[in-house]
Every structure is written in structure tokens, then in C-alpha cells.
Enzyme design. Structure first.
Site, PDB file in Angstrom:
ATOM      1  CB  SER A  16      33.674  48.129  34.618  1.00  0.00           C
ATOM      2  OG  SER A  16      32.428  48.160  34.008  1.00  0.00           O
ATOM      3  CE1 TYR A  49      32.425  44.193  38.658  1.00  0.00           C
ATOM      4  CE2 TYR A  49      31.538  46.030  37.494  1.00  0.00           C
ATOM      5  CZ  TYR A  49      32.480  44.961  37.629  1.00  0.00           C
ATOM      6  OH  TYR A  49      33.264  44.544  36.537  1.00  0.00           O
TER       7      TYR A  49
END
Length: 272
Positions: free
Chosen positions: A130, A143
């Protein structure tokens, strides 16, 4: 036809990548957690395998069944979830839970397939990271931590696999249309006691609205197909790059980390 095992094929990037690769001639082994999603993937002509990355027995069973039905030529580690909340409100159990899926389970599955790839003399491992594996932003600490860890583990694995015929690649999406925000709500409600937080006013003014109130696409958001195309390149390029970046924010973040001082990066992150 080459065969690829893809995790997290219930929706979003994983589902779109499974369909895209199938359209390109790949035999797709699609993993999901629920029987309804598994049945839907079978109806599309895919081999559907149950997998819960947080369950070591499930990972072992999935790897064994995939190899038995194989051979497997490639692995795409896509499955992950988010746990929004301030870092100071994140309990140990919540951080452990997100790492079990986003890192530990992914690593476990990869390790179980590497001997299979070694026996074949070739294999391709694609880890979907990501933009938040490059830079951190507020409310996404759990995250971000899991994706930073995945980036580091993947870099070392890529170095260690040189000379084995096994190629290891990162795909780094930015804002992509998916259900990750909606899917994060049960994890938020389970682990984050926001009403007891000293940041309760900030939760009410920002994060709760983002989680619970309908909103349009994020700025620069692209459909899952943008990531699927990058995954296909990571799998099919003869000499794949170490990283394939998707969306403008990921490219800017990568250059920003190299060129900007930390204070400037922090300024942008606070306004993201």
C-alpha cells in the site's frame, strides 16, 4: 496455462485481480473465508479454496490443497484488513489481530509454497502492499505498521531468493475503490474504545464521519482494475521490477520519502 493462487478474493482488488488474470489465460485458485464467496468464485470457473490467514491450520490446509491440485506457478498475497483508530487507543490484542492476517498469515502461506516453487525451479510471489507501506497518516497506525513490516520482509525475501528462480515483487496501490473502509468498522468497534479516549472530539469530527457517513470517492481514487493491471505485469514481466506503484499518491509518496525532510512529509500526512 499458468496457475496463480490469490488471497482475499471476496471483493475489491482480490476479486478484480482474479477475474483479470483469468481473462488473460491464468488458472486461478481464489481464496475466500465464507462459503457464499467460495461458491460465487466456483460459479465463475475458478478453483475456490477456503482460507483464514489468522488461523494457522487453515493456512496449512489451503497450501496443501493448492499444491495437491497444482502445480502452482505464482502466489498473490492480497488479503488484508484495516483497524482505524489513534495509536494511543490501539490495544495489544487489536495490533496482534491485524498482524495475524496482514503479516503472519501471509508469511506462513508464502513459506509453505516456497518449497513447491524450489522443486519447480521457478515461481513468482507478489505481495500487495500500500501507499501506507511507504508513509504513515493519522488514524491508520495499525494498518501502516503491518504494511511497513510487509515491505521490509518482502525486500529481504527478494534478496534471499536471488538465484533460485523465484521472483519476489511488491505492488503498492494508493486509493483504490474497495470495501476496506466498510470492512474495517467491525474491527474498529471491537478494539477501539473511542468514547474513553482523550481524542473523543477528534473521533467525532473526523474518523467517525469517514467510517459511518456516505461519501464520494477519495481524491485520486482509481478502480481495482488499475491494481489488477499492475499485478498482471508483476506476474508476467520476464524481469519484474521490485515495485509496481499504482495511483499518483503512491508515486508522490515514494519520491517524497527520498527527497523531502521529515517535517515536510509530516505536514502532508496530517493533511491527507
Amino acid at each position: 496455462m499458468p496457475t496463480v493462487l490469490i488471497t482475499g478474493c471476496s471483493s475489491g482488488i482480490g476479486l478484480d485481480a482474479a477475474r483479470h488474470l483469468q481473462s488473460r489465460g491464468w488458472t486461478v485458485f481464489a481464496t475466500c473465508r465464507t462459503e457464499a464467496d467460495l461458491a460465487a468464485r466456483r460459479a465463475e470457473g475458478m478453483t475456490a479454496l477456503p482460507l483464514d490467514l489468522a488461523d494457522e491450520a487453515s493456512v496449512a490446509a489451503c497450501a496443501a490443497e493448492a499444491i495437491a491440485r497444482g502445480p502452482i506457478d505464482a502466489l498473490v498475497n492480497n488479503a488484508a484488513f484495516a483497524l482505524p483508530g489513534a495509536v494511543e487507543d490501539l490495544p495489544r490484542g487489536g495490533l496482534r489481530a491485524i498482524f495475524e492476517t496482514n503479516l503472519f498469515g501471509t508469511h506462513d502461506l508464502t513459506r509453505r509454497l516456497i518449497p513447491h516453487f524450489r522443486d519447480q525451479g521457478a515461481g513468482r510471489i507478489v505481495n500487495v502492499s500500500s501507499v501506507l507501506g511507504l508513509v504513515g497518516i493519522p488514524w491508520r497506525g495499525a494498518y501502516v505498521a503491518s504494511k511497513f513490516a510487509l515491505e521490509g520482509l518482502t525486500d529481504v525475501l527478494r534478496l534471499e531468493m536471488q538465484g533460485t528462480g523465484i521472483k519476489v515483487v511488491l505492488v503498492e496501490p494508493g486509493p483504490i475503490t474497495s470495501r476496506i473502509r466498510a470492512n474495517s468498522i467491525p474491527h474498529f468497534e471491537r478494539w477501539i474504545d473511542w468514547q474513553a479516549s482523550p481524542r473523543v472530539a477528534q473521533y467525532q469530527a473526523s474518523l467517525l464521519k469517514r467510517l459511518y457517513e456516505p461519501s464520494g470517492p477519495d481524491r485520486f481514487e482509481l478502480p481495482p482494475a488499475a491494481t489488477s493491471r499492475a499485478i498482471a505485469r508483476a506476474l508476467e514481466d520476464r524481469s519484474p521490477r521490485a515495485r509496481y506503484r499504482v495511483t499518483r499518491p503512491t508515486t508522490l509518496a515514494a519520491y517524497g520519502r527520498r527527497l523531502l525532510p521529515t517535517a515536510a512529509l509530516d505536514w502532508f500526512a496530517r493533511r491527507s
